[in-house]
Design a protein around this motif. Structure first.
Motif, PDB file in Angstrom:
ATOM      1  N   SER A 238      37.220  32.489  42.263  1.00 25.29           N
ATOM      2  CA  SER A 238      38.038  33.629  42.664  1.00 25.29           C
ATOM      3  C   SER A 238      38.229  34.577  41.487  1.00 25.29           C
ATOM      4  N   LEU A 239      38.528  35.825  41.820  1.00 29.16           N
ATOM      5  CA  LEU A 239      38.796  36.825  40.778  1.00 29.16           C
ATOM      6  C   LEU A 239      40.036  36.459  39.983  1.00 29.16           C
ATOM      7  N   GLN A 240      40.984  35.796  40.622  1.00 23.69           N
ATOM      8  CA  GLN A 240      42.208  35.405  39.928  1.00 23.69           C
ATOM      9  C   GLN A 240      41.906  34.511  38.736  1.00 23.69           C
ATOM     10  N   SER A 241      40.931  33.611  38.877  1.00 30.49           N
ATOM     11  CA  SER A 241      40.600  32.710  37.776  1.00 30.49           C
ATOM     12  C   SER A 241      39.871  33.420  36.646  1.00 30.49           C
ATOM     13  N   ARG A 242      39.426  34.662  36.862  1.00 33.11           N
ATOM     14  CA  ARG A 242      38.701  35.415  35.839  1.00 33.11           C
ATOM     15  C   ARG A 242      39.571  36.464  35.146  1.00 33.11           C
ATOM     16  N   LEU A 243      40.774  36.670  35.632  1.00 36.20           N
ATOM     17  CA  LEU A 243      41.639  37.699  35.046  1.00 36.20           C
ATOM     18  C   LEU A 243      42.330  37.151  33.804  1.00 36.20           C
ATOM     19  N   THR A 244      41.557  36.989  32.758  1.00 36.49           N
ATOM     20  CA  THR A 244      42.108  36.491  31.492  1.00 36.49           C
ATOM     21  C   THR A 244      42.369  37.608  30.505  1.00 36.49           C
ATOM     22  N   ARG A 245      41.981  38.843  30.835  1.00 43.35           N
ATOM     23  CA  ARG A 245      42.193  39.995  29.951  1.00 43.35           C
ATOM     24  C   ARG A 245      42.223  41.252  30.805  1.00 43.35           C
ATOM     25  N   ALA A 246      42.630  42.373  30.209  1.00 37.43           N
ATOM     26  CA  ALA A 246      42.627  43.656  30.902  1.00 37.43           C
ATOM     27  C   ALA A 246      41.217  44.234  30.940  1.00 37.43           C
ATOM     28  N   ILE A 276      44.873  40.886  51.186  1.00 33.90           N
ATOM     29  CA  ILE A 276      44.004  41.150  50.042  1.00 33.90           C
ATOM     30  C   ILE A 276      44.775  40.877  48.764  1.00 33.90           C
ATOM     31  N   LYS A 277      44.187  40.087  47.885  1.00 33.33           N
ATOM     32  CA  LYS A 277      44.755  39.744  46.583  1.00 33.33           C
ATOM     33  C   LYS A 277      43.641  39.121  45.753  1.00 33.33           C
ATOM     34  N   PRO A 278      43.810  38.997  44.434  1.00 30.27           N
ATOM     35  CA  PRO A 278      42.731  38.430  43.606  1.00 30.27           C
ATOM     36  C   PRO A 278      42.298  37.032  44.028  1.00 30.27           C
ATOM     37  N   ASP A 279      43.212  36.242  44.587  1.00 26.42           N
ATOM     38  CA  ASP A 279      42.833  34.915  45.063  1.00 26.42           C
ATOM     39  C   ASP A 279      41.838  34.981  46.209  1.00 26.42           C
ATOM     40  N   ASN A 280      41.839  36.068  46.966  1.00 22.19           N
ATOM     41  CA  ASN A 280      40.960  36.207  48.119  1.00 22.19           C
ATOM     42  C   ASN A 280      39.783  37.130  47.841  1.00 22.19           C
ATOM     43  N   ILE A 281      39.421  37.247  46.566  1.00 18.59           N
ATOM     44  CA  ILE A 281      38.236  37.991  46.151  1.00 18.59           C
ATOM     45  C   ILE A 281      37.383  37.046  45.323  1.00 18.59           C
ATOM     46  N   LEU A 282      36.138  36.880  45.710  1.00 14.93           N
ATOM     47  CA  LEU A 282      35.241  35.946  45.046  1.00 14.93           C
ATOM     48  C   LEU A 282      34.308  36.689  44.109  1.00 14.93           C
ATOM     49  N   VAL A 283      33.951  36.036  43.017  1.00 13.98           N
ATOM     50  CA  VAL A 283      33.049  36.603  42.023  1.00 13.98           C
ATOM     51  C   VAL A 283      31.716  35.872  42.126  1.00 13.98           C
ATOM     52  N   VAL A 341      45.806  45.418  43.147  1.00 14.98           N
ATOM     53  CA  VAL A 341      44.686  44.745  42.483  1.00 14.98           C
ATOM     54  C   VAL A 341      44.123  45.623  41.372  1.00 14.98           C
ATOM     55  N   MET A 342      44.003  46.919  41.617  1.00 18.24           N
ATOM     56  CA  MET A 342      43.504  47.836  40.596  1.00 18.24           C
ATOM     57  C   MET A 342      44.405  47.835  39.368  1.00 18.24           C
ATOM     58  N   THR A 343      45.705  47.874  39.588  1.00 21.32           N
ATOM     59  CA  THR A 343      46.636  47.819  38.462  1.00 21.32           C
ATOM     60  C   THR A 343      46.511  46.503  37.712  1.00 21.32           C
ATOM     61  N   GLN A 433      37.624  27.609  35.097  1.00 21.18           N
ATOM     62  CA  GLN A 433      38.583  26.643  34.565  1.00 21.18           C
ATOM     63  C   GLN A 433      39.357  25.953  35.668  1.00 21.18           C
ATOM     64  N   CYS A 434      39.344  26.513  36.860  1.00 19.41           N
ATOM     65  CA  CYS A 434      40.121  25.958  37.966  1.00 19.41           C
ATOM     66  C   CYS A 434      39.262  25.151  38.924  1.00 19.41           C
ATOM     67  N   GLY A 435      38.035  24.825  38.502  1.00 19.27           N
ATOM     68  CA  GLY A 435      37.199  24.009  39.374  1.00 19.27           C
ATOM     69  C   GLY A 435      36.621  24.785  40.549  1.00 19.27           C
ATOM     70  N   SER A 436      36.326  26.077  40.325  1.00 22.09           N
ATOM     71  CA  SER A 436      35.712  26.894  41.378  1.00 22.09           C
ATOM     72  C   SER A 436      36.544  26.885  42.643  1.00 22.09           C
ATOM     73  N   LEU A 437      37.823  27.070  42.478  1.00 18.56           N
ATOM     74  CA  LEU A 437      38.721  27.089  43.635  1.00 18.56           C
ATOM     75  C   LEU A 437      38.494  28.347  44.450  1.00 18.56           C
ATOM     76  N   ILE A 438      38.207  28.174  45.707  1.00 19.14           N
ATOM     77  CA  ILE A 438      38.013  29.293  46.610  1.00 19.14           C
ATOM     78  C   ILE A 438      39.151  29.260  47.611  1.00 19.14           C
ATOM     79  N   ASN A 439      39.930  30.315  47.638  1.00 21.36           N
ATOM     80  CA  ASN A 439      41.144  30.327  48.458  1.00 21.36           C
ATOM     81  C   ASN A 439      40.854  30.971  49.805  1.00 21.36           C
TER      82      ASN A 439
END
Length: 441
Positions: A238-246, A276-283, A341-343, A433-439
């Motif tokens: 998920s995108l949430q697991s990749r948001l480690t920086r701006a 819609i939220k970063p958890d529901n966006i896949l990379v 999400v953009m912010t 880092q989260c084990g490829s968690l797909i929400n």
């Protein structure tokens, strides 16, 4: 004592009651009636039950208690079959689709493949669209939908679990392809929640082929217990697991271009995502972003018609019209979520991270709109965002839904005429880092 026409005395109501008590003492029931259907599907109520069986008024109270006991017995939900019972059933008779699915006009599932040696894999979910939605999307006449078999897939690992279902990573035993399988929890009474499956699968089918929306492969069923699953492509973390920086302004524009195109397809197909939220966006590979989890999505209703759900969307991404308790809304709720999400991409953390209640989010949203319209203080922490990018952000985070930018209007803004920057390699290839968690929950 009252007398009848023949002059003979007849017993009073009290005497008749005593006679019944002597004939049927406490703890002794009238001999049970032999009903033609032991499952009692034709019984609509206790009163109708007595009339349908032609029960005499004298024994009806006793018989009513007996039927109460039987109803309590049959209301108990059946226990799930054990692996030993499943193996025995396979050797005795061929398995068929449950009658509940046949009642919907659906064809039986494909023949059951031979189960792999060892323990039977946990239930996997495959998705399917409703016959009406699939026919409308394909422009074809309505036809019965043929379910696949869940036993065509081998479970590898669990990816996520929530209130409404479980998502597994699985392998298609026919092709070797890795897929994501979603099982939706049964509804009340233990029966499969087929309307929820059809609604989600229908929305996925309407967006088939779009690169920014996760793709559905088929709908599968478990021929033993009737569970229905949605089988989708396996994308990645998920995108949430990749948001480690701006993100930089150019990286944010590249990401938002994909997400807005996905939202444009959803809204063009008459669907509102509502979550819609970063958890529901896949990379995916190369930084491809895909919107997933359409479990809360619904077809857009007529203007002014309220939706039945009282609460939708995650708190930090919930639009002001939802925070105010309104149930008359449209695709604009997704555009507000994309603004959040953009912010979050630009800042590196959720816009309303510390908010705990709906009033907190609504109060801060009003302050934010005032700051964006009156001064540039709201953009002090975004030095890389150009003036054109600020205009897009203002349009997405507008409190009034009728003034909020649509997906098509946002994509037509001059900000997207600028050149995008490729997404960071860390976003595309870093191990999750989260084990490829797909929400998908």
């Amino acid at each position: 004592m009252a007398r009848n026409r023949d002059g003979q005395g007849r017993a009073s109501a009290t005497q008749r009651q005593r006679t019944r008590q002597q004939k049927y003492p406490a703890g002794r029931l009238h001999p049970p009636l032999r009903l033609k259907d032991q499952t009692f599907p034709w019984i609509q109520s206790k009163k109708k039950m007595g009339r349908a069986a032609g029960i005499d008024r004298v024994i009806r109270p006793r018989l009513r208690y007996q039927f109460d006991m039987l109803c309590k017995k049959f209301r108990r939900l059946p226990r799930p079959p054990t692996p030993r019972a499943i193996a025995t059933a396979r050797t005795l008779r061929p398995l068929s689709v449950p009658s509940g699915l046949s009642a919907l006009g659906l064809k039986p599932p494909l023949p059951l493949m031979a189960a792999a040696a060892g323990e039977r894999p946990a239930p996997l979910v495959t998705s399917s669209c409703s016959p009406a939605a699939a026919a409308a999307a394909a422009g074809m006449k309505r036809a019965g939908y043929e379910f696949g078999s869940i036993y065509n897939y081998e479970k590898l690992e669990a990816l996520g679990e929530g209130t409404y279902g479980v998502v597994f990573k699985a392998r298609d035993q026919r092709t070797g392809e890795t897929v994501a399988v979603k099982w939706i929890r049964p509804g009340d009474g233990g029966a499969p929640d087929l309307p929820a499956v059809y609604r989600e699968a229908g929305c996925l089918e309407a967006c088939r082929g779009h690169p920014s929306i996760v793709q559905m492969k088929e709908v599968a069923a478990d021929e033993i217990n009737g569970d229905v699953f949605i089988v989708m492509e396996f994308v990645g973390p998920s995108l949430q697991s990749r948001l480690t920086r701006a993100f930089s302004g150019a990286e944010t524009r590249a990401a938002m271009r994909q997400l807005l195109r996905g939202a444009e397809k959803l809204h063009g197909a008459g669907t509102v995502h509502r979550d819609i939220k970063p958890d529901n966006i896949l990379v995916g590979p190369g930084g491809a972003l895909k919107i997933c989890d359409l479990g809360m999505a619904v077809p857009a209703g007529p203007a002014g018609e309220p939706y039945p759900e009282e609460t939708v969307a995650a708190l930090w991404y919930r639009a002001p019209e939802l925070l105010s308790g309104g149930r008359n809304y449209g695709p604009a709720v997704d555009m507000w979520a994309l603004g959040c999400v953009m912010t979050e991409l630009l800042v590196g953390e959720p816009l309303f991270r510390d908010a705990e209640t709906e009033d907190d989010v609504l109060h801060r949203a009003r302050d934010l709109e005032y700051a964006m319209e009156s001064t540039d203080l709201a953009f002090e922490g975004l030095p890389e965002l150009s003036e054109a990018g600020r205009e897009v952000l203002r349009g997405l985070l507008c409190l009034a839904p009728e003034k909020r930018l649509t997906a098509a209007e946002a994509l037509g803004h001059r900000w997207f005429d600028e050149e995008d920057a490729p997404l960071s390699p860390a976003l595309c290839s870093q191990p999750d880092q989260c084990g490829s968690l797909i929400n998908f929950i």
